[in-house]
Design a protein around this motif. Structure first.
Motif, mmCIF file in Angstrom:
data_model
loop_
_atom_site.group_PDB
_atom_site.id
_atom_site.type_symbol
_atom_site.label_atom_id
_atom_site.label_comp_id
_atom_site.label_asym_id
_atom_site.label_seq_id
_atom_site.Cartn_x
_atom_site.Cartn_y
_atom_site.Cartn_z
ATOM 1 N N ARG A 36 22.543 -14.029 -5.506
ATOM 2 C CA ARG A 36 22.453 -12.921 -6.449
ATOM 3 C C ARG A 36 21.610 -11.774 -5.893
ATOM 4 N N ASN A 152 27.945 -22.253 -8.972
ATOM 5 C CA ASN A 152 27.678 -20.854 -8.594
ATOM 6 C C ASN A 152 26.459 -20.714 -7.681
ATOM 7 N N ASN A 174 33.396 -23.521 -9.855
ATOM 8 C CA ASN A 174 32.149 -22.762 -9.996
ATOM 9 C C ASN A 174 31.657 -22.270 -8.630
ATOM 10 N N ASP A 175 32.539 -21.557 -7.935
ATOM 11 C CA ASP A 175 32.246 -21.109 -6.576
ATOM 12 C C ASP A 175 31.867 -19.629 -6.502
ATOM 13 N N MET A 176 31.543 -19.014 -7.649
ATOM 14 C CA MET A 176 31.189 -17.594 -7.695
ATOM 15 C C MET A 176 29.683 -17.435 -7.522
ATOM 16 N N THR A 178 27.778 -15.126 -6.536
ATOM 17 C CA THR A 178 27.138 -13.847 -6.852
ATOM 18 C C THR A 178 27.170 -13.550 -8.347
ATOM 19 N N SER A 179 27.771 -14.423 -9.131
ATOM 20 C CA SER A 179 27.958 -14.166 -10.552
ATOM 21 C C SER A 179 26.710 -14.525 -11.358
#
Length: 235
Positions: A36, A152, A174-176, A178-179
């Protein structure tokens, strides 16, 4: 252990925390983060605080916490990791967290002379080097189908390289990384694991723990080396 949490991004607090960490560590501290933007900026603020005490940081940048724990242990150095999970958090290891809290509370920081300000050494290939060392020892033909919940976190960076080295057919959810949205809940992972034809499941938590689900049982590991030992012995 987790030493800091804030729902809002407060860089001034992270800089003060860095001053406390540097005062206690008084040497080199490894600093890392998740994917992030807030974690990137928060780590910068924390590092400014650390080097203000005359201490040095080894900045490994983006890396999964579970890998950083192993990496720092091998180096014999403390670590400080900034990540986001419902707010900004800081995890430390190899340093007395209660002493850090006491220094932070009393504001009795070491204040280095301008000529003695610490340095930051950048080590952007830390994760690649860690994976090279890990996979030199562990290359297995498991031939298994696995469900992976990356939650994430940067644990998604383990794949597909880990899949190739272990001969795994991995589906990652749940591979995001930067979310800021919460990952799909554990119930989604458990439903897919039960309904579909997976040999086992792995869930990489933000706090640097991986949960392994197999035959209705759950086992937790705080080290990638320990996880690989388990896979080698049981598959």
């Amino acid at each position: 252990m987790e030493i800091y949490y804030s729902e809002k991004f407060k860089p001034e607090e992270l800089a003060l925390l860095g001053r406390a960490i540097g005062t206690v560590a008084h040497g080199t501290t490894i600093a890392g983060r998740d994917g992030r933007a807030l974690s990137r900026y928060g780590k910068r603020a924390m590092v400014v605080g650390i080097v203000s005490t005359g201490s040095t940081t080894m900045d490994v940048r983006l890396i999964p916490l579970i890998a950083l724990k192993d990496f720092a242990h091998a180096k014999g150095l403390p670590l400080a990791y900034v990540y986001y999970y419902g707010g900004v958090r800081v995890y430390v290891s190899g340093i007395d967290s209660e002493e850090v809290k006491a220094i932070l509370s009393s504001r009795s920081f070491i204040e280095a002379h301008p000529s003695d300000i610490g340095a930051t050494v950048y080590y952007p290939n830390a994760l690649d080097d860690f994976m090279n060392d890990l996979l030199k020892k562990y290359r297995m033909k498991l031939g298994k189908k696995v469900l992976v919940d990356a939650m994430n976190t940067p644990a998604v960076l383990f794949f597909p390289r880990l899949s190739e080295a272990l001969d795994l057919e991995a589906e990652v959810i749940n591979d995001m990384m930067t979310s800021y949205l919460p990952p799909k809940p554990k119930e989604v992972f458990m439903y897919k694991l039960k309904k579909e034809n997976y040999d086992f499941g792995m869930r990489f938590r933000p706090d640097g723990i991986v949960e392994v689900y197999r035959d209705g049982e759950k086992i937790e590991f705080g080290s990638m080396w320990a996880l690989m030992d388990y896979l080698k012995k049981n598959f």
